[in-house]
Write a protein that holds these residues in place. Structure first.
Motif, PDB file in Angstrom:
ATOM      1  N   CYS A 217       6.652  12.371   5.765  1.00  0.00           N
ATOM      2  CA  CYS A 217       6.854  10.962   5.405  1.00  0.00           C
ATOM      3  C   CYS A 217       8.206  10.805   4.722  1.00  0.00           C
ATOM      4  O   CYS A 217       8.550  11.601   3.836  1.00  0.00           O
ATOM      5  CB  CYS A 217       5.762  10.479   4.461  1.00  0.00           C
ATOM      6  SG  CYS A 217       4.100  10.746   5.079  1.00  0.00           S
ATOM      7  N   GLU A 218       8.945   9.810   5.108  1.00  0.00           N
ATOM      8  CA  GLU A 218      10.204   9.477   4.441  1.00  0.00           C
ATOM      9  C   GLU A 218      10.500   8.000   4.646  1.00  0.00           C
ATOM     10  O   GLU A 218       9.955   7.371   5.565  1.00  0.00           O
ATOM     11  CB  GLU A 218      11.349  10.337   4.975  1.00  0.00           C
ATOM     12  CG  GLU A 218      11.592  10.201   6.474  1.00  0.00           C
ATOM     13  CD  GLU A 218      12.761  11.053   6.935  1.00  0.00           C
ATOM     14  OE1 GLU A 218      13.783  11.064   6.242  1.00  0.00           O
ATOM     15  OE2 GLU A 218      12.635  11.708   7.990  1.00  0.00           O
ATOM     16  N   ASP A 219      11.366   7.453   3.803  1.00  0.00           N
ATOM     17  CA  ASP A 219      11.715   6.038   3.946  1.00  0.00           C
ATOM     18  C   ASP A 219      13.197   5.821   3.676  1.00  0.00           C
ATOM     19  O   ASP A 219      13.887   6.685   3.126  1.00  0.00           O
ATOM     20  CB  ASP A 219      10.858   5.154   3.021  1.00  0.00           C
ATOM     21  CG  ASP A 219      10.879   5.633   1.581  1.00  0.00           C
ATOM     22  OD1 ASP A 219      11.894   6.191   1.152  1.00  0.00           O
ATOM     23  OD2 ASP A 219       9.867   5.441   0.883  1.00  0.00           O
ATOM     24  N   ASN A 220      13.688   4.662   4.109  1.00  0.00           N
ATOM     25  CA  ASN A 220      15.064   4.242   3.843  1.00  0.00           C
ATOM     26  C   ASN A 220      15.072   2.723   3.694  1.00  0.00           C
ATOM     27  O   ASN A 220      14.009   2.100   3.562  1.00  0.00           O
ATOM     28  CB  ASN A 220      16.007   4.711   4.964  1.00  0.00           C
ATOM     29  CG  ASN A 220      15.540   4.275   6.336  1.00  0.00           C
ATOM     30  OD1 ASN A 220      15.156   3.129   6.547  1.00  0.00           O
ATOM     31  ND2 ASN A 220      15.549   5.216   7.290  1.00  0.00           N
TER      32      ASN A 220
ATOM     33  N   THR B 135       0.836  -1.200   0.000  1.00  0.00           N
ATOM     34  CA  THR B 135       0.000   0.000   0.000  1.00  0.00           C
ATOM     35  C   THR B 135       0.868   1.245   0.000  1.00  0.00           C
ATOM     36  O   THR B 135       1.872   1.313   0.727  1.00  0.00           O
ATOM     37  CB  THR B 135      -0.911   0.027   1.244  1.00  0.00           C
ATOM     38  OG1 THR B 135      -1.642  -1.204   1.312  1.00  0.00           O
ATOM     39  CG2 THR B 135      -1.875   1.196   1.188  1.00  0.00           C
ATOM     40  N   LYS B 136       0.488   2.224  -0.790  1.00  0.00           N
ATOM     41  CA  LYS B 136       1.222   3.481  -0.823  1.00  0.00           C
ATOM     42  C   LYS B 136       0.863   4.327   0.399  1.00  0.00           C
ATOM     43  O   LYS B 136      -0.306   4.420   0.785  1.00  0.00           O
ATOM     44  CB  LYS B 136       0.908   4.246  -2.105  1.00  0.00           C
ATOM     45  CG  LYS B 136       1.430   3.566  -3.365  1.00  0.00           C
ATOM     46  CD  LYS B 136       1.250   4.454  -4.567  1.00  0.00           C
ATOM     47  CE  LYS B 136       1.826   3.796  -5.811  1.00  0.00           C
ATOM     48  NZ  LYS B 136       3.272   3.515  -5.691  1.00  0.00           N
ATOM     49  N   VAL B 137       1.866   4.942   0.982  1.00  0.00           N
ATOM     50  CA  VAL B 137       1.650   5.807   2.142  1.00  0.00           C
ATOM     51  C   VAL B 137       0.736   6.971   1.774  1.00  0.00           C
ATOM     52  O   VAL B 137      -0.104   7.405   2.576  1.00  0.00           O
ATOM     53  CB  VAL B 137       3.002   6.315   2.687  1.00  0.00           C
ATOM     54  CG1 VAL B 137       2.788   7.330   3.812  1.00  0.00           C
ATOM     55  CG2 VAL B 137       3.849   5.152   3.177  1.00  0.00           C
ATOM     56  N   LYS B 138       0.866   7.447   0.539  1.00  0.00           N
ATOM     57  CA  LYS B 138       0.031   8.553   0.082  1.00  0.00           C
ATOM     58  C   LYS B 138      -1.449   8.214   0.185  1.00  0.00           C
ATOM     59  O   LYS B 138      -2.268   9.047   0.614  1.00  0.00           O
ATOM     60  CB  LYS B 138       0.395   8.890  -1.365  1.00  0.00           C
ATOM     61  CG  LYS B 138      -0.404  10.048  -1.936  1.00  0.00           C
ATOM     62  CD  LYS B 138      -0.001  10.336  -3.378  1.00  0.00           C
ATOM     63  CE  LYS B 138      -0.825  11.486  -3.956  1.00  0.00           C
ATOM     64  NZ  LYS B 138      -0.467  11.759  -5.371  1.00  0.00           N
ATOM     65  N   LYS B 139      -1.803   6.979  -0.178  1.00  0.00           N
ATOM     66  CA  LYS B 139      -3.207   6.567  -0.114  1.00  0.00           C
ATOM     67  C   LYS B 139      -3.711   6.521   1.320  1.00  0.00           C
ATOM     68  O   LYS B 139      -4.855   6.922   1.616  1.00  0.00           O
ATOM     69  CB  LYS B 139      -3.352   5.194  -0.775  1.00  0.00           C
ATOM     70  CG  LYS B 139      -4.801   4.721  -0.871  1.00  0.00           C
ATOM     71  CD  LYS B 139      -4.905   3.415  -1.637  1.00  0.00           C
ATOM     72  CE  LYS B 139      -6.369   2.988  -1.762  1.00  0.00           C
ATOM     73  NZ  LYS B 139      -6.501   1.720  -2.515  1.00  0.00           N
TER      74      LYS B 139
END
Length: 403
Positions: free
Chosen positions: A326-329, A260-264
């Motif tokens: 929101c950010e990811d690594n 699932t996209k975080v944006k959604k």
């Protein structure tokens, strides 16, 4: 292999003892043979000397050929009263044979006694260990979990004892957890009762006023009805939240996880809090730098983050703003919900995720279960949630979903 170490030691010791006594037995047998050979050679030598003395013309070579000849005349000594298959011509060999036989018997007996000692010692040790294990099990059956390991050996019984000890620790923890669970259930029921008591009391009072005063002003009656509806809504929300949390704690909810996209997720969350934001004139800014999808149940994660965002909006000052970052690594995907409102005391920070805990600045309609439910949902999807806050400066909720 480790659990057979002691058995291997016992077998190797036994083999070593057998080899030692076998060598000793061979040595005795060799000494006996040499003694027989020496006695026979002396007798043959005496016979040869007598023959040479009485028959000087006999050739020594002929005598040697007779001794080395393999031709045997079994009847040669019958005339002298000797049976070559039964009788012994050299009496010294008979007496020596008796001595060596006694020696061999003693050697065998000693070997047997030593092996028996090792065997008995091994079994006594096993019996003692078995008795200890039986005692441990009896103590467990009597709910005595105070057991101690008095050895750290690696034989089978010691390993069994260690496993029983581990089981005992587990049973002890389960027993303690059972008591704790009962206490938690009792406290939860008290909390639920307390949470329901206030709105039910209010409803009863308002209904009594409506019933007792049929001529009540219509505006007052409608106000009572609106308040009753609000209290019923709060009770309904409380019951639903408790049921959801109970399902999480009892593992009876099946998550449907998808990429699932975080944006959604954030789009759905923003829809859920839009009315509350309009009421307080709160502006929500989203800084979405997440490129990776997270594996989660969309519906439940939306509910979890909605509860957190509602908390941020409620604690914000009128006309303020809330920031979502929101950010990811390579390790996790992170969502931060930042408000610049009232903030929390240290006590609130430590207890904010506890069931039915309400902070000092909580609203009157708060029931203290939303954040507890959010934490349970996020952790179900391999996530973690934490909070940092400073009084009158704002609060930061940090949610991490590990890859």
């Amino acid at each position: 292999m480790k659990n057979r170490k002691y058995l291997y030691k016992y077998v190797i010791s036994s083999i070593f003892i057998v080899i030692i006594f076998s060598i000793l037995f061979i040595i005795i047998d060799k000494i006996e043979y040499n003694n027989y050979k020496e006695n026979s050679n002396y007798k043959i030598n005496a016979i040869l000397e007598m023959v040479k003395e009485k028959y000087p013309n006999v050739n020594e070579k002929e005598l040697i050929n007779i001794l080395e000849s393999e031709v045997i005349d079994e009847n040669s000594l019958v005339q002298y009263g000797y049976d070559i298959k039964k009788d012994s011509f050299i009496k010294q060999n008979d007496s020596d044979n008796f001595v060596y036989t006694i020696g061999k018997v003693i050697t065998l007996l000693i070997s047997f006694v030593v092996l028996l000692y090792i065997f008995v010692k091994y079994n006594i040790k096993n019996d003692n260990e078995i008795d200890k294990i039986i005692k441990c099990i009896e103590d467990i059956n009597h709910k005595n979990y105070e057991l101690k390991l008095d050895d750290i050996s690696e034989d089978k019984l010691s390993i069994l004892k260690q496993e029983i000890y581990k089981t005992t620790i587990m049973l002890k923890e389960n027993a303690e957890n059972s008591i704790k669970d009962k206490l938690d259930l009792k406290n939860s029921l008290q909390d639920i009762s307390h949470q329901l008591k206030t709105p039910l009391t209010s409803i009863n009072i308002m209904l009594d006023n409506i019933i007792d005063d049929p001529d009540m002003d219509i505006s007052v009656r409608q106000n009572f009805i609106r308040n009753i509806k609000r209290e019923i809504t709060n009770i309904s929300f409380l019951v639903q939240s408790i049921l959801k949390l109970s399902k999480f704690e009892s593992n009876t909810i099946s998550f449907v996880r998808n990429k699932t996209k975080v944006k959604k997720i954030i789009e759905e969350v923003l829809k859920n809090v839009s009315n509350l934001c309009d009421l307080k004139d709160i502006n929500i800014e989203v800084n979405n730098m997440c490129k990776k999808d997270i594996n989660c149940d969309l519906k439940w994660q939306v509910e979890a983050i909605t509860n957190i965002l509602k908390n941020a909006v409620e604690y914000s000052n009128h006309g303020g703003k809330v920031l979502i970052e929101c950010e990811d690594n390579n390790i996790y995907t992170q969502i931060k919900i930042i408000d610049y409102g009232k903030g929390m005391d240290k006590e609130d920070i430590q207890n904010i995720f506890k069931r039915f805990y309400k902070g000092k600045n909580s609203g009157k309609d708060s029931i203290g279960i939303g954040l507890s439910l959010s934490k349970a949902i996020i952790e179900e999807d391999n996530g973690r949630v934490s909070v940092d806050s400073k009084k009158n400066k704002g609060t930061i909720f940090t949610i991490k979903y590990f890859n």
